[in-house]
Design an enzyme around this catalytic site. Structure first.
Site, PDB file in Angstrom:
ATOM      1  N   ASN A   9       0.861  -1.188   0.000  1.00 13.28           N
ATOM      2  CA  ASN A   9       0.000   0.000   0.000  1.00 13.28           C
ATOM      3  C   ASN A   9       0.896   1.236   0.000  1.00 13.28           C
ATOM      4  O   ASN A   9       1.451   1.592   1.026  1.00 13.28           O
ATOM      5  CB  ASN A   9      -0.902  -0.019   1.250  1.00 13.28           C
ATOM      6  N   TRP A  10       0.990   1.852  -1.157  1.00 15.82           N
ATOM      7  CA  TRP A  10       1.905   2.995  -1.285  1.00 15.82           C
ATOM      8  C   TRP A  10       1.295   4.297  -0.787  1.00 15.82           C
ATOM      9  O   TRP A  10       1.946   5.342  -0.814  1.00 15.82           O
ATOM     10  CB  TRP A  10       2.377   3.146  -2.736  1.00 15.82           C
ATOM     11  N   HIS A  95      -9.586   1.596   4.821  1.00 16.87           N
ATOM     12  CA  HIS A  95      -8.302   1.749   5.524  1.00 16.87           C
ATOM     13  C   HIS A  95      -8.489   2.726   6.677  1.00 16.87           C
ATOM     14  O   HIS A  95      -9.255   3.684   6.573  1.00 16.87           O
ATOM     15  CB  HIS A  95      -7.244   2.260   4.539  1.00 16.87           C
ATOM     16  N   GLY A 234       2.710  -0.931   4.410  1.00 14.32           N
ATOM     17  CA  GLY A 234       2.807   0.476   4.042  1.00 14.32           C
ATOM     18  C   GLY A 234       4.258   0.875   3.837  1.00 14.32           C
ATOM     19  O   GLY A 234       4.873   0.583   2.808  1.00 14.32           O
ATOM     20  N   GLY A 235       4.842   1.515   4.840  1.00  8.73           N
ATOM     21  CA  GLY A 235       6.184   2.104   4.737  1.00  8.73           C
ATOM     22  C   GLY A 235       7.244   1.178   4.149  1.00  8.73           C
ATOM     23  O   GLY A 235       8.017   1.586   3.276  1.00  8.73           O
TER      24      GLY A 235
HETATM   25  C1  PEP Z   1      -0.894   0.319   6.037  1.00  7.98           C
HETATM   26  O1  PEP Z   1      -0.902   1.454   5.624  1.00  7.98           O
HETATM   27  O2  PEP Z   1      -1.795  -0.435   5.700  1.00  7.98           O
HETATM   28  C2  PEP Z   1       0.190  -0.077   6.932  1.00  7.98           C
HETATM   29  C3  PEP Z   1       0.083  -1.222   7.536  1.00  7.98           C
HETATM   30  O3  PEP Z   1       1.247   0.798   7.057  1.00  7.98           O
HETATM   31  P1  PEP Z   1       2.675   0.456   7.754  1.00  7.98           P
HETATM   32  O4  PEP Z   1       3.152  -0.847   7.185  1.00  7.98           O
HETATM   33  O5  PEP Z   1       3.547   1.615   7.376  1.00  7.98           O
HETATM   34  O6  PEP Z   1       2.429   0.365   9.228  1.00  7.98           O
END
Ligand code: PEP
Length: 251
Positions: A9-10, A95, A234-235
């Site tokens: 998930n960018w 989300h 995400g990150g």
């Molecule tokens: C997300 O945005 O779905 C997420 C899990 O972000 P992160 O991996 O950065 O915690």
């Protein structure tokens, strides 16, 4: 045996050129990986260009949101058929950032999940409790309400039609991953709720992702849990090498 589904998930990151550069570096790192679904979820603007580039690969595309209507005067919104037209197989719905910044509620999430299913997309429906809800011992109550409201009135015929992402809000973007045991406890609870809603066969086949500070270092221990079937990342999905290591957690 459920096929793992690992999605990047960018969020609001990457121009078209940056997205294409990612794919150029990422594809060689994935050679030989065939037993899991890999999904890239860029901003809407990069979807078409990525779809062209990924056409001959097994990597799937997802959108970060959609609207439930098919056409009309809805400025700024994207219809389910447009998401399909742009080359998507998956779509993230509900989300926690959309719940937080755009006041999305689960009755609304439910309408979007239904619209996605009707369009033939696989919705990745996100659920998860806040830190204060966890501290008050309300995690299971919150998850039950989110599942009940988010899936209200919905019917699916096959378990592959839907993915659920358990994303505890306190773990998203914070660096605080749920322990594998904390995540598993909720995942098995979700599977039991699905069994009560749609029966054993769908519950056994339905894929439940974990999301919340997943990194190359913690993916394998999360995936070792019986009810964790993948991750929404995400990150750590923004860099090709990091996301490839997550995808190849067992190699
Ligand atoms: C997300 O945005 O779905 C997420 C899990 O972000 P992160 O991996 O950065 O915690």
């Amino acid at each position: 045996m459920r096929r793992p589904v690992i999605a990047a998930n960018w969020k609001m990151h990457k121009t078209i050129a940056q997205a294409l550069q990612f794919v150029k570096e990422f594809l060689p790192l994935l050679e030989g990986v065939e037993d899991r679904d890999v999904v890239l979820i860029p901003p809407f603007t990069a979807l078409h260009a990525l779809a062209e580039t990924l056409r001959t690969t097994s990597i799937k595309l997802g959108a970060q949101n959609l609207f439930w209507e098919e056409e009309g005067a809805f400025t700024g919104e994207i219809a389910p058929s447009m998401v399909v037209d742009a080359g998507c197989t998956y779509v993230v719905i509900g989300h926690s950032e959309r719940r937080k910044y755009f006041q999305e509620t689960y009755p609304l999430v439910s309408k979007k999940v239904q619209a996605a299913l009707t369009a033939g997309l696989i919705p990745i429906m996100c659920i998860g409790e806040s830190l204060s809800e966890r501290k008050k011992g309300k995690t299971f109550e919150v998850i039950k309400n989110q599942i009940t409201e988010g899936l209200k009135g919905l019917q699916i015929q096959r378990s592959e039609q839907l993915v659920i992402a358990y994303e505890p809000i306190w773990a998203i973007g914070t660096g605080h991953t749920a322990t594998p045991e904390q995540a598993e406890e909720v995942h098995s609870f979700i599977r039991e709720l699905i069994r009560r809603t749609w029966g054993k066969e769908i519950a056994n086949g339905l894929r439940i992702q974990y999301g919340g500070s997943v990194k190359p270092e913690n993916m394998a221990e999360l995936m070792a849990m019986p009810d964790i079937d993948g991750a929404l990342v995400g990150g750590a999905s923004l860099k090709p090498d990091s996301f490839a290591r997550i995808v190849k957690y067992d190699q």
